[in-house]
Design an enzyme around this catalytic site. Structure first.
Site, PDB file in Angstrom:
ATOM      1  N   TRP A  31      -4.887  10.853  -5.802  1.00  0.00           N
ATOM      2  CA  TRP A  31      -3.975   9.742  -5.494  1.00  0.00           C
ATOM      3  C   TRP A  31      -3.100  10.167  -4.305  1.00  0.00           C
ATOM      4  O   TRP A  31      -2.637  11.306  -4.261  1.00  0.00           O
ATOM      5  CB  TRP A  31      -3.116   9.444  -6.731  1.00  0.00           C
ATOM      6  CG  TRP A  31      -2.450   8.089  -6.726  1.00  0.00           C
ATOM      7  CD1 TRP A  31      -1.341   7.759  -6.022  1.00  0.00           C
ATOM      8  CD2 TRP A  31      -2.827   6.936  -7.460  1.00  0.00           C
ATOM      9  NE1 TRP A  31      -0.995   6.462  -6.272  1.00  0.00           N
ATOM     10  CE2 TRP A  31      -1.893   5.925  -7.150  1.00  0.00           C
ATOM     11  CE3 TRP A  31      -3.861   6.640  -8.357  1.00  0.00           C
ATOM     12  CZ2 TRP A  31      -1.944   4.645  -7.708  1.00  0.00           C
ATOM     13  CZ3 TRP A  31      -3.911   5.375  -8.914  1.00  0.00           C
ATOM     14  CH2 TRP A  31      -2.974   4.402  -8.591  1.00  0.00           C
ATOM     15  N   PHE A  66      -0.917  12.537 -12.927  1.00  0.00           N
ATOM     16  CA  PHE A  66      -0.812  12.601 -14.386  1.00  0.00           C
ATOM     17  C   PHE A  66      -1.844  13.564 -14.972  1.00  0.00           C
ATOM     18  O   PHE A  66      -1.598  14.194 -16.009  1.00  0.00           O
ATOM     19  CB  PHE A  66      -0.990  11.198 -14.986  1.00  0.00           C
ATOM     20  CG  PHE A  66      -0.644  11.121 -16.445  1.00  0.00           C
ATOM     21  CD1 PHE A  66       0.671  11.023 -16.855  1.00  0.00           C
ATOM     22  CD2 PHE A  66      -1.640  11.164 -17.414  1.00  0.00           C
ATOM     23  CE1 PHE A  66       1.001  10.975 -18.208  1.00  0.00           C
ATOM     24  CE2 PHE A  66      -1.330  11.122 -18.763  1.00  0.00           C
ATOM     25  CZ  PHE A  66      -0.003  11.024 -19.164  1.00  0.00           C
ATOM     26  N   ILE A  91       4.769   8.715  -5.371  1.00  0.00           N
ATOM     27  CA  ILE A  91       5.668   7.928  -4.524  1.00  0.00           C
ATOM     28  C   ILE A  91       6.246   6.782  -5.348  1.00  0.00           C
ATOM     29  O   ILE A  91       5.511   6.077  -6.050  1.00  0.00           O
ATOM     30  CB  ILE A  91       4.922   7.400  -3.278  1.00  0.00           C
ATOM     31  CG1 ILE A  91       4.381   8.591  -2.450  1.00  0.00           C
ATOM     32  CG2 ILE A  91       5.856   6.540  -2.422  1.00  0.00           C
ATOM     33  CD1 ILE A  91       3.590   8.201  -1.220  1.00  0.00           C
ATOM     34  N   GLU A  94       7.025  -0.051  -7.371  1.00  0.00           N
ATOM     35  CA  GLU A  94       7.830  -1.135  -7.936  1.00  0.00           C
ATOM     36  C   GLU A  94       7.917  -1.079  -9.453  1.00  0.00           C
ATOM     37  O   GLU A  94       8.701  -1.793 -10.053  1.00  0.00           O
ATOM     38  CB  GLU A  94       7.231  -2.477  -7.498  1.00  0.00           C
ATOM     39  CG  GLU A  94       7.480  -2.737  -6.012  1.00  0.00           C
ATOM     40  CD  GLU A  94       6.703  -3.931  -5.490  1.00  0.00           C
ATOM     41  OE1 GLU A  94       6.078  -4.626  -6.305  1.00  0.00           O
ATOM     42  OE2 GLU A  94       6.733  -4.125  -4.264  1.00  0.00           O
ATOM     43  N   HIS A  97       6.165   3.538 -13.351  1.00  0.00           N
ATOM     44  CA  HIS A  97       5.139   4.580 -13.420  1.00  0.00           C
ATOM     45  C   HIS A  97       5.635   5.897 -12.845  1.00  0.00           C
ATOM     46  O   HIS A  97       5.330   6.967 -13.355  1.00  0.00           O
ATOM     47  CB  HIS A  97       3.889   4.139 -12.649  1.00  0.00           C
ATOM     48  CG  HIS A  97       2.875   3.488 -13.517  1.00  0.00           C
ATOM     49  ND1 HIS A  97       3.002   2.197 -13.964  1.00  0.00           N
ATOM     50  CD2 HIS A  97       1.727   3.958 -14.043  1.00  0.00           C
ATOM     51  CE1 HIS A  97       1.975   1.905 -14.714  1.00  0.00           C
ATOM     52  NE2 HIS A  97       1.179   2.945 -14.787  1.00  0.00           N
ATOM     53  N   PHE A 122       4.300  24.140  -9.562  1.00  0.00           N
ATOM     54  CA  PHE A 122       4.528  22.693  -9.440  1.00  0.00           C
ATOM     55  C   PHE A 122       4.603  22.318  -7.951  1.00  0.00           C
ATOM     56  O   PHE A 122       5.675  22.304  -7.355  1.00  0.00           O
ATOM     57  CB  PHE A 122       5.844  22.360 -10.158  1.00  0.00           C
ATOM     58  CG  PHE A 122       6.186  20.896 -10.216  1.00  0.00           C
ATOM     59  CD1 PHE A 122       5.491  20.030 -11.041  1.00  0.00           C
ATOM     60  CD2 PHE A 122       7.241  20.380  -9.468  1.00  0.00           C
ATOM     61  CE1 PHE A 122       5.826  18.679 -11.116  1.00  0.00           C
ATOM     62  CE2 PHE A 122       7.584  19.031  -9.536  1.00  0.00           C
ATOM     63  CZ  PHE A 122       6.876  18.184 -10.360  1.00  0.00           C
ATOM     64  N   ARG A 136       7.149  16.079   4.332  1.00  0.00           N
ATOM     65  CA  ARG A 136       7.080  17.284   3.492  1.00  0.00           C
ATOM     66  C   ARG A 136       5.644  17.777   3.264  1.00  0.00           C
ATOM     67  O   ARG A 136       5.384  18.602   2.386  1.00  0.00           O
ATOM     68  CB  ARG A 136       7.754  16.990   2.134  1.00  0.00           C
ATOM     69  CG  ARG A 136       9.265  16.819   2.285  1.00  0.00           C
ATOM     70  CD  ARG A 136       9.901  16.080   1.120  1.00  0.00           C
ATOM     71  NE  ARG A 136      11.344  15.975   1.299  1.00  0.00           N
ATOM     72  CZ  ARG A 136      11.944  15.100   2.119  1.00  0.00           C
ATOM     73  NH1 ARG A 136      11.219  14.242   2.833  1.00  0.00           N
ATOM     74  NH2 ARG A 136      13.256  15.087   2.238  1.00  0.00           N
TER      75      ARG A 136
HETATM   76  N1  RBF Z   1      -0.756   9.175  -9.201  1.00  0.00           N
HETATM   77  C1  RBF Z   1      -0.181   9.952  -8.264  1.00  0.00           C
HETATM   78  O1  RBF Z   1      -0.582  11.107  -8.108  1.00  0.00           O
HETATM   79  N2  RBF Z   1       0.845   9.485  -7.484  1.00  0.00           N
HETATM   80  C2  RBF Z   1       1.336   8.230  -7.592  1.00  0.00           C
HETATM   81  O2  RBF Z   1       2.248   7.848  -6.840  1.00  0.00           O
HETATM   82  C3  RBF Z   1       0.763   7.387  -8.584  1.00  0.00           C
HETATM   83  N3  RBF Z   1       1.241   6.134  -8.755  1.00  0.00           N
HETATM   84  C4  RBF Z   1       0.681   5.340  -9.699  1.00  0.00           C
HETATM   85  C5  RBF Z   1       1.158   4.037  -9.857  1.00  0.00           C
HETATM   86  C6  RBF Z   1       0.576   3.196 -10.790  1.00  0.00           C
HETATM   87  C7  RBF Z   1       1.109   1.807 -10.937  1.00  0.00           C
HETATM   88  C8  RBF Z   1      -0.531   3.670 -11.575  1.00  0.00           C
HETATM   89  C9  RBF Z   1      -1.202   2.778 -12.584  1.00  0.00           C
HETATM   90  C10 RBF Z   1      -0.987   4.956 -11.431  1.00  0.00           C
HETATM   91  C11 RBF Z   1      -0.403   5.806 -10.490  1.00  0.00           C
HETATM   92  N4  RBF Z   1      -0.891   7.112 -10.304  1.00  0.00           N
HETATM   93  C12 RBF Z   1      -0.304   7.909  -9.375  1.00  0.00           C
HETATM   94  C13 RBF Z   1      -2.078   7.606 -11.039  1.00  0.00           C
HETATM   95  C14 RBF Z   1      -1.745   8.404 -12.286  1.00  0.00           C
HETATM   96  O3  RBF Z   1      -1.303   9.727 -11.953  1.00  0.00           O
HETATM   97  C15 RBF Z   1      -2.988   8.516 -13.198  1.00  0.00           C
HETATM   98  O4  RBF Z   1      -4.053   9.073 -12.455  1.00  0.00           O
HETATM   99  C16 RBF Z   1      -3.444   7.166 -13.727  1.00  0.00           C
HETATM  100  O5  RBF Z   1      -2.355   6.461 -14.277  1.00  0.00           O
HETATM  101  C17 RBF Z   1      -4.525   7.383 -14.808  1.00  0.00           C
HETATM  102  O6  RBF Z   1      -5.044   6.183 -15.143  1.00  0.00           O
END
Ligand code: RBF
Length: 158
Positions: A31, A66, A91, A94, A97, A122, A136
């Site tokens: 992500w 996550f 990041i 809205e 999460h 971390f 960064r």
């Molecule tokens: N994963 C990140 O590593 N960075 C993010 O900014 C991030 N924002 C997310 C925002 C939303 C609305 C969702 C649904 C997921 C986001 N995830 C982000 C993914 C999260 O870490 C994880 O992979 C998923 O939620 C698994 O389904």
């Protein structure tokens, strides 16, 4: 110190061992890939600069931040790996999460290190917007990947 005042790529050399015989696992979130690939580049460059051998670095990816804790655990349970570096970028969006993911990964990474009794670093950016993340990950505030690599080395030199 606020990270706006700190360059993430500058560090003291205290407790900094040479990495020639050390083995690292790096887990990277897909992500915000533009940012996390730059974090990975920084971490790899810094490890190699301090002697790490390419064949002693295992790199794995997970879908999002996550999943970093479990990915880090899978690497940490390998007795041959001395330290794990988790790289991600969360990041603010809205929805809430951001808070759930940031808190879960901070707690998860910490727990993996304590459970496996080895450094699990971390290397996760938590920013308000993309620009702060770019600053960064090789921009005007340095690279958190460098900082994560140096932290791993310093913990191994403890
Ligand atoms: N994963 C990140 O590593 N960075 C993010 O900014 C991030 N924002 C997310 C925002 C939303 C609305 C969702 C649904 C997921 C986001 N995830 C982000 C993914 C999260 O870490 C994880 O992979 C998923 O939620 C698994 O389904």
């Amino acid at each position: 110190m606020s990270s706006t005042l700190k360059n993430l790529s500058s560090y003291s050399t205290r407790n900094l061992p040479t990495a020639t015989a050390l083995r690292f696992g790096i887990v990277v979130a897909e992500w915000n890939e533009e940012i996390t690939s730059a974090l990975l580049d920084g971490a790899l460059e810094t490890l190699k600069k301090h002697g790490a051998q390419e064949q002693n670095i295992v790199i794995k990816t997970v879908p999002g931040s996550f999943e970093l804790s479990l990915g880090a655990q899978w690497l940490a349970q390998d007795a041959k790996i001395d330290a794990v570096i988790a790289l991600g970028c969360i990041i603010q969006g809205e929805t809430r999460h951001f808070d759930f993911i940031a808190q879960a990964v901070a707690i998860g990474i910490n727990e993996v290190g304590l459970k496996h009794n080895k450094p699990v670093i971390f290397g996760v950016l938590t920013t308000d917007n993309l620009e702060q993340a770019q600053d960064r990950s090789g921009g005007k505030h340095g690279n958190k990947g460098d900082e994560a690599a140096i932290t791993a080395l310093k913990m191994l030199g403890f």
